[in-house]
Write an enzyme that holds these catalytic residues in place. Structure first.
Site: not given
Length: 219
Positions: A14, A74, A165
């Protein structure tokens, strides 16, 4: 690490340490992982965009705006980001290209075996295109096989990863001109090294999976 240790070590990262970068030698291994992944009838219906410069990651982050803003750090803080793209169509010309490439690489001892392989590729592709009518979904499945292999492979190198995704695939298609090239974006995977402050690390949060008794039937 052995396989069990690798599986317990890896997790969906994360937060990345922006000061740590993947070495060029390890990036070569990363590309080899992508290239050597298995696929049905060796179709290889993929293309990969690897962003490792600040400019490249900024362009990739255009897919993490608006609703997907939570994924932007990220992308920008990772050492590199791989965009997994899938072909939007496959035809006889592409099947021939696959067969010719295999022939060039010494896979076929004679022309009959090459023609047999080409016939098998066309047969399976035809089933998905005309009978099951799921050719696009079938090709996407091959890319997801690659992603699974990739996540384990980079973990074996001690590299963390974040599959996403949650990206704007249309924005990324436009940014990289993918549709004009016969591809569309599917999943982005950031890679790099976990930050000590990452709340999701397995050092702080134990992994959770369903029990063996629930998921296995051994005959």
């Amino acid at each position: 690490m052995n396989l069990k240790e690798i599986l317990n070590w890896r997790y969906t990262t994360k937060e990345y340490d922006v000061t740590k970068k993947i070495s060029e030698s390890d990036m070569s291994e990363v590309k080899n992982l992508l290239r050597m992944s298995p696929s049905s009838v060796n179709l290889q219906p993929w293309h990969f965009i690897i962003a490792k410069t600040e400019e490249g990651k900024t362009r990739m982050a255009k897919g993490a705006q608006g609703f997907f803003h939570f994924n932007e750090p990220k992308i920008t803080n990772a050492s590199a980001v791989v965009l997994f793209c899938v072909k939007t169509d496959a035809n006889d010309e592409y099947y021939q290209h696959i067969a010719d490439t295999e022939d060039k690489n010494g896979r076929f001892p004679n022309e009959d075996i090459k023609n047999g392989f080409l016939g098998a590729v066309k047969a399976f592709a035809g089933i998905h295109k005309y009978d099951l009518k799921d050719q696009q979904h079938w090709m996407e499945k091959q890319v997801y096989l690659n992603i699974g292999s990739f996540l384990l492979g980079v973990a074996s190198l001690g590299i963390d990863a974040t599959p996403m995704e949650g990206i704007d695939v249309k924005a990324l298609d436009e940014e990289f001109g993918l549709r004009e090239k016969g591809f569309t974006a599917l999943v982005a995977v950031s890679i790099g090294y976990r930050a000590e402050s990452d709340f999701n690390t397995t050092d702080k949060t134990p992994k959770s999976r369903l029990p063996e008794s629930e998921i296995f039937t051994v005959l």
